[in-house]
Design an enzyme around this catalytic site. Structure first.
Site, short mmCIF file in Angstrom:
data_model
loop_
_atom_site.label_atom_id
_atom_site.label_comp_id
_atom_site.label_asym_id
_atom_site.label_seq_id
_atom_site.Cartn_x
_atom_site.Cartn_y
_atom_site.Cartn_z
CB ALA A 1 -2.84 3.89 2.04
CG PHE B 1 -2.01 -1.04 1.14
CD1 PHE B 1 -3.11 -0.86 0.33
CD2 PHE B 1 -1.89 -2.21 1.87
CE1 PHE B 1 -4.09 -1.84 0.24
CE2 PHE B 1 -2.87 -3.19 1.79
CZ PHE B 1 -3.97 -3.01 0.98
CB CYS B 2 2.21 3.52 -1.98
SG CYS B 2 1.48 3.56 -3.61
CD GLU B 3 -0.76 9.65 0.03
OE1 GLU B 3 -1.93 10.05 0.19
OE2 GLU B 3 -0.01 9.38 0.98
N GLY C 1 -1.05 4.11 -4.95
CA GLY C 1 -0.96 2.79 -5.57
C GLY C 1 -0.07 2.77 -6.79
#
Length: 107
Positions: A39, A7-9, A11
């Site tokens: 996320a 998960f990141c800011e 994707g």
């Protein structure tokens, strides 16, 4: 097949990391599928798809406790990606981190 979710800011920034990790997994004939997501979708994806491991990009490490709340009841290990490995886009190191989490969780 083991599922690893990153998960990141948005994707997108982890897409390259996913490619590098998947490349290493394929090279070693590991039955692993890796995907990246924003996320903001973690709650739904963790509860519906139940990955074997969750990793957080450095830009969303501050969400660790919030996302961990979804992982704990499902016994899903979670960790932030080591910033040095992420910065170097070292797919092998990050894949090894995920595999250690999965193996440690099955004991």
């Amino acid at each position: 097949m083991k599922k690893i979710f990153l998960f990141c800011e948005a994707g997108m920034s982890t897409s390259l990391m996913v490619s590098k990790m998947q490349e290493v997994a394929n090279k070693h004939n590991l039955d692993i599928h890796i995907e990246a997501f924003p996320a903001g979708k973690s709650h739904v994806l963790i509860n519906e798809k139940r990955p074997d491991c969750v990793l957080l990009g450095p830009q969303v490490r501050f969400l660790f406790n919030k996302i961990e709340e979804d992982c704990i009841p499902l016994n899903i290990p979670i960790a932030p990606i080591e910033p040095a490995s992420y910065g170097a886009m070292d797919g092998e190191k990050v894949l090894k981190q995920a595999i250690r989490l999965i193996k440690g969780n099955s004991k």
